[in-house]
Design a protein around this motif. Structure first.
Motif, PDB file in Angstrom:
ATOM      1  N   ARG A 146      16.996  -3.122  -5.140  1.00 41.22           N
ATOM      2  CA  ARG A 146      15.937  -4.139  -4.695  1.00 41.22           C
ATOM      3  C   ARG A 146      15.131  -4.603  -5.969  1.00 41.22           C
ATOM      4  O   ARG A 146      14.843  -3.820  -6.851  1.00 41.22           O
ATOM      5  CB  ARG A 146      15.328  -3.542  -3.508  1.00 41.22           C
ATOM      6  CG  ARG A 146      16.074  -2.974  -2.537  1.00 41.22           C
ATOM      7  CD  ARG A 146      16.543  -4.109  -1.813  1.00 41.22           C
ATOM      8  NE  ARG A 146      15.578  -4.849  -0.958  1.00 41.22           N
ATOM      9  CZ  ARG A 146      15.913  -6.353  -0.484  1.00 41.22           C
ATOM     10  NH1 ARG A 146      17.147  -6.675  -0.694  1.00 41.22           N
ATOM     11  NH2 ARG A 146      14.881  -6.919   0.107  1.00 41.22           N
ATOM     12  N   PRO A 147      14.585  -5.645  -5.581  1.00 39.49           N
ATOM     13  CA  PRO A 147      13.588  -6.195  -6.863  1.00 39.49           C
ATOM     14  C   PRO A 147      12.359  -5.180  -6.861  1.00 39.49           C
ATOM     15  O   PRO A 147      11.836  -4.723  -5.844  1.00 39.49           O
ATOM     16  CB  PRO A 147      13.175  -7.658  -6.436  1.00 39.49           C
ATOM     17  CG  PRO A 147      14.452  -8.079  -5.473  1.00 39.49           C
ATOM     18  CD  PRO A 147      14.756  -6.878  -4.847  1.00 39.49           C
ATOM     19  N   ARG A 149       8.423  -4.015  -7.426  1.00 39.02           N
ATOM     20  CA  ARG A 149       7.285  -4.593  -7.010  1.00 39.02           C
ATOM     21  C   ARG A 149       6.294  -4.750  -7.974  1.00 39.02           C
ATOM     22  O   ARG A 149       5.541  -5.378  -7.729  1.00 39.02           O
ATOM     23  CB  ARG A 149       6.824  -3.605  -5.835  1.00 39.02           C
ATOM     24  CG  ARG A 149       7.536  -3.910  -4.303  1.00 39.02           C
ATOM     25  CD  ARG A 149       6.943  -3.022  -3.246  1.00 39.02           C
ATOM     26  NE  ARG A 149       7.657  -3.190  -1.899  1.00 39.02           N
ATOM     27  CZ  ARG A 149       7.168  -2.819  -0.777  1.00 39.02           C
ATOM     28  NH1 ARG A 149       6.084  -2.195  -0.811  1.00 39.02           N
ATOM     29  NH2 ARG A 149       8.085  -3.037   0.140  1.00 39.02           N
ATOM     30  N   LEU A 152       8.024  -8.620 -12.083  1.00 39.51           N
ATOM     31  CA  LEU A 152       8.552  -9.827 -11.411  1.00 39.51           C
ATOM     32  C   LEU A 152       9.634 -10.135 -12.564  1.00 39.51           C
ATOM     33  O   LEU A 152       9.397 -11.123 -13.625  1.00 39.51           O
ATOM     34  CB  LEU A 152       7.687 -11.076 -11.236  1.00 39.51           C
ATOM     35  CG  LEU A 152       8.160 -12.161 -10.181  1.00 39.51           C
ATOM     36  CD1 LEU A 152       7.086 -12.907  -9.767  1.00 39.51           C
ATOM     37  CD2 LEU A 152       9.100 -12.824 -10.989  1.00 39.51           C
ATOM     38  N   ARG A 228      13.947 -11.294  -9.612  1.00 39.02           N
ATOM     39  CA  ARG A 228      13.260 -12.185  -8.681  1.00 39.02           C
ATOM     40  C   ARG A 228      13.770 -13.710  -8.952  1.00 39.02           C
ATOM     41  O   ARG A 228      13.627 -14.470  -8.115  1.00 39.02           O
ATOM     42  CB  ARG A 228      11.752 -12.241  -8.505  1.00 39.02           C
ATOM     43  CG  ARG A 228      10.948 -10.905  -8.207  1.00 39.02           C
ATOM     44  CD  ARG A 228      11.316 -10.592  -6.957  1.00 39.02           C
ATOM     45  NE  ARG A 228      10.670  -9.269  -6.585  1.00 39.02           N
ATOM     46  CZ  ARG A 228       9.137  -9.234  -6.282  1.00 39.02           C
ATOM     47  NH1 ARG A 228       8.568 -10.206  -6.212  1.00 39.02           N
ATOM     48  NH2 ARG A 228       8.795  -8.179  -6.087  1.00 39.02           N
ATOM     49  N   LEU A 251      19.810 -15.516  -5.539  1.00 34.10           N
ATOM     50  CA  LEU A 251      19.047 -15.403  -6.444  1.00 34.10           C
ATOM     51  C   LEU A 251      18.460 -16.751  -6.901  1.00 34.10           C
ATOM     52  O   LEU A 251      19.168 -17.506  -7.484  1.00 34.10           O
ATOM     53  CB  LEU A 251      19.605 -14.688  -7.638  1.00 34.10           C
ATOM     54  CG  LEU A 251      18.695 -14.421  -8.767  1.00 34.10           C
ATOM     55  CD1 LEU A 251      17.314 -13.575  -8.578  1.00 34.10           C
ATOM     56  CD2 LEU A 251      19.489 -13.853 -10.079  1.00 34.10           C
ATOM     57  N   GLU A 289       5.511 -17.450  -9.727  1.00 35.77           N
ATOM     58  CA  GLU A 289       4.547 -16.204  -9.400  1.00 35.77           C
ATOM     59  C   GLU A 289       3.469 -16.339  -8.463  1.00 35.77           C
ATOM     60  O   GLU A 289       3.127 -15.341  -7.750  1.00 35.77           O
ATOM     61  CB  GLU A 289       4.024 -15.545 -10.994  1.00 35.77           C
ATOM     62  CG  GLU A 289       3.163 -14.188 -10.804  1.00 35.77           C
ATOM     63  CD  GLU A 289       2.767 -13.546 -11.931  1.00 35.77           C
ATOM     64  OE1 GLU A 289       2.599 -12.416 -12.070  1.00 35.77           O
ATOM     65  OE2 GLU A 289       2.845 -14.304 -13.030  1.00 35.77           O
ATOM     66  N   PRO A 292       5.069 -17.750  -3.617  1.00 34.30           N
ATOM     67  CA  PRO A 292       5.884 -17.327  -2.861  1.00 34.30           C
ATOM     68  C   PRO A 292       6.862 -18.187  -2.113  1.00 34.30           C
ATOM     69  O   PRO A 292       8.106 -18.045  -2.294  1.00 34.30           O
ATOM     70  CB  PRO A 292       5.341 -16.086  -2.148  1.00 34.30           C
ATOM     71  CG  PRO A 292       4.268 -15.613  -2.585  1.00 34.30           C
ATOM     72  CD  PRO A 292       3.517 -16.966  -3.279  1.00 34.30           C
ATOM     73  N   VAL A 295       9.422 -20.041  -4.208  1.00 34.34           N
ATOM     74  CA  VAL A 295      10.499 -19.235  -4.553  1.00 34.34           C
ATOM     75  C   VAL A 295      11.290 -19.210  -3.324  1.00 34.34           C
ATOM     76  O   VAL A 295      12.546 -19.204  -3.374  1.00 34.34           O
ATOM     77  CB  VAL A 295      10.135 -17.908  -5.134  1.00 34.34           C
ATOM     78  CG1 VAL A 295      11.466 -16.831  -5.257  1.00 34.34           C
ATOM     79  CG2 VAL A 295       9.314 -17.786  -6.264  1.00 34.34           C
ATOM     80  N   GLU A 296      10.917 -18.960  -2.311  1.00 30.90           N
ATOM     81  CA  GLU A 296      11.507 -18.660  -1.023  1.00 30.90           C
ATOM     82  C   GLU A 296      12.458 -20.439  -0.719  1.00 30.90           C
ATOM     83  O   GLU A 296      13.558 -20.280  -0.273  1.00 30.90           O
ATOM     84  CB  GLU A 296      10.700 -18.576   0.021  1.00 30.90           C
ATOM     85  CG  GLU A 296      11.539 -18.351   1.497  1.00 30.90           C
ATOM     86  CD  GLU A 296      12.734 -17.493   1.382  1.00 30.90           C
ATOM     87  OE1 GLU A 296      13.650 -17.547   2.163  1.00 30.90           O
ATOM     88  OE2 GLU A 296      12.467 -16.236   0.718  1.00 30.90           O
ATOM     89  N   ARG A 299      15.434 -20.174  -2.950  1.00 31.15           N
ATOM     90  CA  ARG A 299      16.227 -19.256  -2.358  1.00 31.15           C
ATOM     91  C   ARG A 299      17.122 -19.878  -1.237  1.00 31.15           C
ATOM     92  O   ARG A 299      18.186 -19.917  -1.196  1.00 31.15           O
ATOM     93  CB  ARG A 299      15.443 -17.883  -1.902  1.00 31.15           C
ATOM     94  CG  ARG A 299      16.593 -16.940  -1.541  1.00 31.15           C
ATOM     95  CD  ARG A 299      15.888 -15.667  -0.785  1.00 31.15           C
ATOM     96  NE  ARG A 299      14.660 -15.367  -1.515  1.00 31.15           N
ATOM     97  CZ  ARG A 299      14.674 -14.581  -2.524  1.00 31.15           C
ATOM     98  NH1 ARG A 299      15.670 -13.997  -3.055  1.00 31.15           N
ATOM     99  NH2 ARG A 299      13.427 -14.296  -3.298  1.00 31.15           N
TER     100      ARG A 299
END
Length: 329
Positions: A146-147, A149, A152, A228, A251, A289, A292, A295-296, A299
């Motif tokens: 998993r990425p 935490r 990043l 990420r 990704l 960064e 979010p 980024v979503e 994705r």
């Protein structure tokens, strides 16, 4: 059906042309073909099966395989010939070595491109022969990492050479605030010692950059699971398989605004930046960064493209190329 597959990348090479040839050989065998993968220097003799002409010759790279393409056309005048166009073919050698490039295309019964934007860059007389085969990728395995935490991680995958503009992401994170969690991880071998030294010097000067060199595919896939974001900063691409891999892995990608990326990610993709524009890429990284939701959104866009890049879709596209050449798998 017998098929000779010519690639300029030798056995054991991690170059994209070799990966494509190896994967296609497997898919074509699934279609019932007997396939022989050879280098251009082995053509036309190496294309024969039990002393007989092949049923089809497929050559990757119009310029690097130019001599082999002409030799096969002369040796096997009744054999269909397919030429597969790469990024350096279309965006470099078409202009720097036009005679050889065009001779290869003229010799072909069918042309294959790896993204949907090639009709913008080829002479119109060749477009009726053009077919698109999207390169496929496999999903990440169950239990993949998993990425982190804490970090990043921003992944860059590809050989260090001029066409890839490989250090652009590293340059874009040089001057970030101390509290930024962004880190660039670069995978891929250096084309020569000059590029290797440049990467080592960047690591020494830039604590946010790591170059891990040429890694086996299983380790690359683990890094794709940990990252990420991915940055694809190429100056030219013919339809990079790493884009397919990122989409299938879910990704998000920040990509240079070039035809080879637009032809895979779509004109409306929200993660483009101008070629070699360090400031613009830095802005996108800072936005990723801080937001979010941005980024979503990326994705969701790459995930929507993933069905284009399945092995089944790639195999069906290759079958259509065979049919266009009068052959039936």
């Amino acid at each position: 059906m017998t098929l000779a597959l010519i690639t300029p990348a030798g056995r054991g090479s991690h170059a994209g042309n070799r990966a494509t040839a190896t994967r296609w050989a497997g898919l074509l065998r699934e279609l019932g073909c007997r396939v022989r993968v050879i280098g251009p220097e082995a053509a036309p003799a190496g294309c024969r099966f039990d002393g007989k002409s092949p049923d089809l010759v497929m050559a990757l790279h119009a310029w690097r395989s130019h001599g082999a393409i002409l030799a096969c056309r002369q040796a096997f005048p009744g054999c269909p010939l397919v030429v597969v166009l790469t990024g350096t073919d279309v965006y470099r050698f078409q202009h720097s070595h036009p005679a050889a490039f065009l001779e290869s295309l003229e010799a072909a019964n069918a042309l294959v491109g790896l993204h949907d934007g090639l009709d913008e860059d080829l002479p119109s007389r060749f477009l009726p022969r053009l077919h698109v085969v999207h390169q496929s990728a496999l999903p990440l395995p169950p239990g993949a990492p998993r990425p982190s935490r804490r970090q990043l991680d921003v992944l860059v995958v590809g050989h260090l050479r001029e066409e890839k503009d490989p250090l652009r992401a590293a340059l874009a994170v040089r001057d970030l605030p101390e509290d930024s969690r962004l880190r660039v991880v670069q995978l891929g071998g250096a084309h020569d010692e000059t590029w290797a030294q440049a990467a080592r010097e960047e690591m020494a000067a830039n604590p946010r950059y790591r170059w891990l060199g040429d890694l086996p595919r299983w380790r690359v896939r683990r890094w794709m699971a940990r990252a990420r974001l991915m940055v694809i900063s190429s100056r030219m691409e013919g339809g990079a398989n790493v884009v397919s891999e990122a989409c299938v892995a879910g990704l998000p990608v920040l990509a240079s605004d070039i035809p080879g990326n637009r032809g895979l990610l779509g004109a409306d993709y929200a993660g483009y930046f101008p070629v070699a524009d360090t400031a613009a890429l830095g802005d996108l990284l800072r936005r990723a960064e801080a937001e979010p939701a941005f980024v979503e959104g990326l994705r969701r866009q790459v995930a929507a493209r993933a069905p284009w890049f399945t092995p089944e879709a790639e195999r069906e596209a290759l079958a259509r190329v065979l049919t266009a050449c009068g052959l039936h798998a």
